[in-house]
Write an enzyme that holds these catalytic residues in place. Structure first.
Site, PDB file in Angstrom:
ATOM      1  N   CYS A 270      39.957  43.005  38.287  1.00  0.00           N
ATOM      2  CA  CYS A 270      38.721  43.808  38.343  1.00  0.00           C
ATOM      3  C   CYS A 270      38.925  45.306  38.084  1.00  0.00           C
ATOM      4  O   CYS A 270      38.206  45.886  37.273  1.00  0.00           O
ATOM      5  CB  CYS A 270      37.963  43.611  39.650  1.00  0.00           C
TER       6      CYS A 270
ATOM      7  N   ARG B  24      51.005  38.183  43.556  1.00  0.00           N
ATOM      8  CA  ARG B  24      50.742  38.519  44.959  1.00  0.00           C
ATOM      9  C   ARG B  24      52.002  38.228  45.767  1.00  0.00           C
ATOM     10  O   ARG B  24      52.635  37.197  45.585  1.00  0.00           O
ATOM     11  CB  ARG B  24      49.551  37.710  45.495  1.00  0.00           C
TER      12      ARG B  24
ATOM     13  N   ASP C 245      39.325  34.531  35.063  1.00  0.00           N
ATOM     14  CA  ASP C 245      38.624  35.626  35.716  1.00  0.00           C
ATOM     15  C   ASP C 245      37.613  36.249  34.768  1.00  0.00           C
ATOM     16  O   ASP C 245      37.886  36.417  33.592  1.00  0.00           O
ATOM     17  CB  ASP C 245      39.672  36.669  36.083  1.00  0.00           C
TER      18      ASP C 245
ATOM     19  N   HIS D  35      34.452  39.392  34.620  1.00  0.00           N
ATOM     20  CA  HIS D  35      33.639  40.438  35.248  1.00  0.00           C
ATOM     21  C   HIS D  35      32.446  40.745  34.369  1.00  0.00           C
ATOM     22  O   HIS D  35      32.606  41.062  33.205  1.00  0.00           O
ATOM     23  CB  HIS D  35      34.499  41.679  35.521  1.00  0.00           C
TER      24      HIS D  35
ATOM     25  N   HIS E 295      31.766  39.260  39.877  1.00  0.00           N
ATOM     26  CA  HIS E 295      33.103  38.673  39.678  1.00  0.00           C
ATOM     27  C   HIS E 295      32.897  37.168  39.664  1.00  0.00           C
ATOM     28  O   HIS E 295      32.174  36.646  40.516  1.00  0.00           O
ATOM     29  CB  HIS E 295      34.044  38.987  40.840  1.00  0.00           C
TER      30      HIS E 295
HETATM   31 ZN    ZN Z   1      37.195  40.562  40.287  1.00  0.00          ZN
END
Ligand code: ZN
Ligand code: ZN
Length: 581
Positions: free
Chosen positions: A277, A306, A326, A328, A457
C-alpha cells in the site's frame, strides 16, 4: 444475514468437559494436583502436576468421565470468601497462587460444585451436564509449563474436545486424521512442489518447477479476472526507506514484524516491505489527478516479507516471504460502492472455482483498545456502518469480528471452508481514509476544489503461496486439470511403442498440454503406480493395439478407462483445462 457466533455455548460445553476430566483424573490418580482447565479453539485442556500418564490411559479416564457425568445434575455456584477458598485448597499450591492472583481485598471467589467435585472457577458452564456432557474425546497428552513460563515446573497437559452431538465429534476426529494425511508439508515433498533449505533460512520456501507452475497458474487466474475489470498491474521494489513506513503508520504499528535493511553507502534505514500500500500511494501521487482519472486500480504481485517468530513458521501457511494478489483502488467517495461490489463479485467467482463454501467476517475496531487504530473516530463510525450497508445490499451473510480491523480501517474478510471443513481467511476488502490523509493524496473535483480520494485495499486469494498450501490439503494433492503440474503421463508398454508415444507427446505439447513420458524400463504396472503416486489426472496407456489403431487408452484417477483418437484426446483434455473443473 447477520449470524450470531455460537462460540460461547461451545466454549461453555468444553470448559465443563475440562471439569469432568479433572474430576475423573482426581478419582483415578488422587496424588495428582489439578491446576487450570480452559476451553480452547479445538476443545479444552487441563494441566496437572504429579501425574504420569500416556494416551493408553485415555480409555480408562474417558470411562470414568462417562460414569461421573451421569451424576452431575448441575454446576452449583458457591460464593466464598478468600479465606474460605484458601482453606479448601490448602494442599494445592497452584490453586493458592491463583487465589492470590485473582482475589482483591474483601472480594468473593466462586467455587463450582458438580456431583462431589468442586473447582475454583469464574464460571461459564452448561446447564445440564448429565445431558450435555456425552460427546467428548481425549486427544493427546503433552508437557506444559505452569503459566507458560519455562522457569516454572513442567506439568502434564491432557487435551480433549467436546461437541453437542456425535456427528460433529466424529467429523472433528475424521478431520484431524485426514489433515495429517493431507498435510501440505508432507504432500509438497512427495509431489515435488517446494522445498526449504537450512542455508536459505526457515520460512523462506523455494518453489520447484512443479510448484512454481501452480503458483503461476493462481496468479494468472486472478490477473485474468482483474484485467477484465479494469485493474492494471504495477511493479514496485521490495525495499523502501523507513520514512515511507513512518508516513503510512506501518513503522509505529508493525516495526517489529519488518526486516531492517542497511545500505553500505548511507545511514538511511530501509525495510523489506511487509505490504504494497505505501508504495502504491506514491504511484498515485506521482502526477496530478482529476476526478475523471478515478478510479485508479493498481495491482501488484511483488514479493513481501514479514519477520515472523521462528516457532510460528509452518510450511506455506506461515512464512517469511510471500506475495499477495494485492490491489489498491483510489477512488471518489461516490465510487466506493461500485468498486467494492466488483471486488466482492470477483471473490465469489474465485471461491466457486475452488469449490469453497464461504462466509464473511465484518472486522471492526476493538472497543477496548482504541489506541491500536489511526484516524478520527467519526470517520471510523462512518466506514463501519458503510461496510454493513454494503454487505446487506449484496445479501452477504456475515458475522462480527470486533478487534479484527486493520489499523487504518474496517475490513470485509472472506472466510473460506475447505474440503475438511476448516476455515481460512482468504479474500479481504478494506476501506481506508487514513492513508490517503497521511500521504496527503488529492484529486481535482469537477468544481476545481482539491479532494481526498478513498483507498480500497483488496486481495482475492490473499497470498498465492499460502493459497497453494491450502489447496494442496483441500484437493489432497489431486489438483484439477488446470492446476496440475503434469496433466497427462504417457506410458508406453514397451520400447516398440516409443516412437508412437513421442509423436503423441509432440502433438499434446503443441496444444500447450503439460505432458510427461515415462521412458523407464519399468513394467506397465510400476509405471501406473508411479503416475498415481504423483496424482497425475490422466495416464495414457500405449501398447501394440493403440499403435495399430492410432488411438490412446486414457485412464483417469478413478481408474475409469476410455479409448479415443489423438484428436479426441486433445479436445477432451483442453475442454477440462478451460472449464477449470
Ligand atoms: Zn493495502
Ligand atoms: Zn468452570
Amino acid at each position: 444475514m447477520k449470524k450470531k457466533n455460537d462460540n460461547e455455548e461451545l466454549n461453555n460445553l468444553r470448559h465443563s468437559a475440562a471439569h469432568l476430566l479433572a474430576a475423573a483424573v482426581m478419582e483415578l490418580y488422587p496424588e495428582a494436583k489439578r491446576t487450570i482447565g480452559p476451553s480452547i479453539e479445538t476443545g479444552f485442556y487441563y494441566d496437572f502436576d504429579n501425574l504420569k500418564i500416556s494416551e493408553s490411559d485415555f480409555p480408562k479416564i474417558e470411562k470414568k468421565m462417562r460414569q461421573l457425568a451421569t451424576t452431575w445434575k448441575e454446576f452449583e455456584k458457591n460464593e466464598l470468601s478468600v479465606e474460605e477458598v484458601k482453606k479448601e485448597f490448602k494442599n494445592n499450591e497452584y490453586k493458592l497462587e491463583l487465589i492470590n492472583e485473582h482475589a482483591g481485598a474483601g472480594e468473593k471467589l466462586t467455587v463450582y460444585q458438580s456431583g462431589s467435585f468442586r473447582d475454583l472457577c469464574r464460571g461459564g458452564h452448561v446447564e445440564h451436564p448429565n445431558q450435555d456432557l456425552k460427546f467428548f474425546k481425549l486427544l493427546s497428552v503433552a508437557g506444559a509449563y505452569w503459566h507458560g513460563d519455562e522457569k516454572n515446573k513442567m506439568l502434564t497437559r491432557i487435551y480433549g474436545t467436546a461437541f453437542y452431538n456425535q456427528e460433529e465429534l466424529d467429523k472433528y476426529v475424521w478431520q484431524q486424521e485426514e489433515a495429517k494425511n493431507r498435510d501440505h508439508r508432507k504432500l509438497g515433498r512427495e509431489l515435488d512442489l517446494f522445498t526449504f533449505s537450512e542455508l536459505v533460512g526457515s520460512g523462506l520456501p523455494l518453489y520447484t518447477p512443479r510448484g512454481a507452475f501452480i503458483r503461476r497458474c493462481l496468479t494468472e487466474f486472478v490477473e485474468s479476472l482483474q484485467s477484465k475489470s479494469g485493474y492494471t498491474q504495477v511493479w514496485t521494489p521490495q525495499i523502501a526507506k523507513a520514512e515511507l513506513f513512518k508516513r503510512s503508520g506501518h513503522y509505529d504499528k508493525y516495526k517489529d514484524d519488518m526486516f531492517l535493511v542497511h545500505s553500505h553507502y548511507s545511514d538511511e534505514e530501509f525495510f523489506l516491505k511487509p505490504m504494497n500500500c505505501p508504495q502504491h500511494t506514491q504511484i498515485y501521487a506521482s502526477k496530478p489527478r482529476s476526478y475523471r482519472d478515478l478510479p485508479l486500480r493498481l495491482t501488484d504481485f511483488s514479493m513481501l516479507y514479514r519477520d515472523e517468530k521462528p516457532g510460528e513458521l509452518s510450511g506455506l501457511t506461515r512464512v517469511r516471504s510471500f506475495s499477495q494478489d494485492d490491489c489498491h483502488i483510489f477512488c471518489r467517495e461516490d465510487q466506493v460502492d461500485a468498486e467494492v461490489d466488483i471486488a466482492l463479485q470477483m471473490t465469489k467467482q474465485v471461491m466457486q472455482t475452488f469449490g469453497f463454501k464461504y462466509r464473511y467476517r465484518l472486522s471492526t475496531r476493538d472497543p477496548e483498545h482504541p489506541e491500536k487504530y489511526l484516524g478520527d473516530t467519526k470517520v471510523w463510525d462512518k466506514l463501519e456502518s458503510w461496510a454493513v450497508k454494503i454487505m446487506k445490499r449484496n445479501h452477504i451473510e456475515y458475522y462480527d469480528g470486533p478487534g479484527e480491523a486493520a489499523f487504518y480501517g474496517p475490513k470485509m474478510d472472506l472466510m473460506a471452508t475447505d474440503a475438511l471443513g476448516r476455515e481460512w481467511q482468504l479474500s479481504t476488502v478494506q476501506i481506508d481514509m487514513v492513508q490517503p490523509d497521511r500521504f496527503e493524496l488529492e484529486y481535482a473535483a469537477d468544481d476545481g476544489s482539491k479532494q481526498r480520494p478513498v483507498m480500497i485495499h483488496r486481495a482475492i486469494v490473499g497470498s498465492p503461496e499460502r493459497m497453494m498450501g491450502i489447496l494442496i490439503e483441500h484437493y489432497s494433492g489431486a489438483f484439477p486439470m488446470w492446476l496440475a503440474p503434469t496433466q497427462i503421463s504417457l506410458l508406453p508398454i514397451s520400447e516398440n511403442e516409443l516412437a508412437y508415444t513421442k509423436s503423441i507427446e509432440k502433438a499434446l505439447k503443441a496444444e500447450g498440454i503439460r505432458v510427461e513420458v515415462d521412458e523407464t524400463a519399468n513394467t506397465l504396472g510400476k509405471k501406473m503406480v508411479n503416475a498415481r503416486n504423483m496424482k497425475v489426472p490422466y495416464m495414457a496407456i500405449l501398447g501394440k493395439q493403440e499403435v495399430e489403431n492410432k488411438t490412446v487408452t486414457l485412464k483417469n484417477r478413478a481408474s475409469e478407462q476410455i479409448t479415443l483418437t489423438v484428436d479426441e484426446t486433445i479436445a477432451k483434455l483442453k475442454q477440462e483445462i478451460t472449464s477449470k473443473v
